[in-house]
Design a protein around this motif. Structure first.
Motif, PDB file in Angstrom:
ATOM      1  N   UNK A  90      -2.203  12.842   5.007  1.00 39.95           N
ATOM      2  CA  UNK A  90      -3.612  13.238   5.114  1.00 39.95           C
ATOM      3  C   UNK A  90      -4.539  12.412   4.223  1.00 39.95           C
ATOM      4  N   UNK A  91      -4.056  11.270   3.720  1.00 43.05           N
ATOM      5  CA  UNK A  91      -4.907  10.364   2.965  1.00 43.05           C
ATOM      6  C   UNK A  91      -4.788   8.962   3.540  1.00 43.05           C
ATOM      7  N   UNK A  92      -5.764   8.119   3.228  1.00 46.19           N
ATOM      8  CA  UNK A  92      -5.672   6.735   3.656  1.00 46.19           C
ATOM      9  C   UNK A  92      -4.750   5.944   2.753  1.00 46.19           C
ATOM     10  N   UNK A  93      -4.318   4.751   3.185  1.00 46.00           N
ATOM     11  CA  UNK A  93      -3.492   3.901   2.331  1.00 46.00           C
ATOM     12  C   UNK A  93      -4.242   3.501   1.063  1.00 46.00           C
ATOM     13  N   UNK A 122       3.590   0.721   2.744  1.00 45.01           N
ATOM     14  CA  UNK A 122       3.347  -0.309   3.749  1.00 45.01           C
ATOM     15  C   UNK A 122       3.285  -1.668   3.080  1.00 45.01           C
ATOM     16  N   UNK A 128       0.847  -1.176   0.000  1.00 45.92           N
ATOM     17  CA  UNK A 128       0.000   0.000   0.000  1.00 45.92           C
ATOM     18  C   UNK A 128       0.887   1.233   0.000  1.00 45.92           C
ATOM     19  N   UNK A 163       0.826   5.446   0.915  1.00 46.62           N
ATOM     20  CA  UNK A 163       0.056   6.426   1.690  1.00 46.62           C
ATOM     21  C   UNK A 163       0.671   7.805   1.569  1.00 46.62           C
ATOM     22  N   UNK A 175      -4.197   0.792  -2.165  1.00 45.40           N
ATOM     23  CA  UNK A 175      -3.642  -0.473  -2.628  1.00 45.40           C
ATOM     24  C   UNK A 175      -2.799  -0.266  -3.886  1.00 45.40           C
TER      25      UNK A 175
END
Lengths: 113, 113
Positions: free
Chosen positions: B41-44, B89, B36, B38, B46
């Motif tokens: 200020x954003x989500x992970x 990640x 992932x 990231x 895919x």
């Protein structure tokens, strides 16, 4: 709207407050998740809901109470939190089929005073 | 005890060069691995995944390599671009499912123009 939406994006609360985090997914997925991300730590899985049924509670303190009224909505009710609960809370959803990834929202940054 | 380890907290590369991000795991039952990305200020988001029945998976500039005997996987980005600057990640799961992902701490990649 598309994807996974989390509200609010930021939340500051006192230790005695009660608040709720909301997550909504528009992807038609059948599973939803809450994660906690603290500084310098990996994402920690908190709860898993599969077809609205909780299938995982990763030893999370009872001051965190999840609710999944339907497969598109997930809430995290917060009560009497501690300063160490300050973190980024991420919601994710997936179609529980082999080999399909989870999709994440942008998270709620929670600060406990 | 961390089951998924990303031992390099940060990596800096020049634009156009190859970026190699590494991930080690300890649980031999893991059979599905994901990367992932990231942004702040954003989500992970895919990026790419690989099943344990393969040793390589490619998607455009991104290639993931899996070495099961060494319990090691790597993500190669070629050529690297400034927009690739993010935290990456590594995650793993058992039985090819996406329900219980175990994440590493992440590696911050900086691609310099």
């Amino acid at each position: 709207e598309t994807g996974v939406t989390q509200t609010p994006r930021h939340l500051v609360m006192g230790m005695t407050n009660k608040k709720s985090l909301k997550c909504e997914q528009h992807l038609g997925h059948n599973a939803m998740y809450w994660y906690k991300q603290s500084a310098k730590k990996p994402l920690e899985l908190m709860f898993v809901y599969n077809f609205k049924e909780q299938t995982e509670n990763n030893s999370v303190p009872s001051r965190f109470s999840p609710e999944c009224p339907n497969s598109s909505h997930l809430f995290l009710h917060l009560h009497t939190l501690q300063p160490e609960d300050s973190a980024l809370y991420l919601c994710a959803s997936s179609q529980v089929v082999q080999g399909l990834p989870q999709h994440f929202g942008d998270g709620t940054r929670l600060s406990i005073l | 005890d961390q089951q998924v380890k990303q031992n390099s907290p940060s990596l800096s590369v020049q634009e156009g060069r190859i970026s190699i991000l590494n991930c080690d795991y300890t649980n031999s039952m893991f059979d599905y691995f994901l990367w992932y990305k990231k942004y702040p200020a954003e989500g992970p988001t895919f990026l790419i995944s690989i099943s344990s029945i393969k040793d390589k998976n490619e998607d455009g500039r991104f290639t993931v390599f899996l070495n099961k005997s060494a319990k090691h996987l790597s993500l190669h980005i070629v050529p690297s671009q400034p927009g690739d600057s993010a935290v990456y990640f590594c995650a793993a799961s058992v039985q090819g499912g996406s329900e219980k992902l175990v994440f590493g701490k992440g590696t911050k990649l900086t691609v310099n123009p």
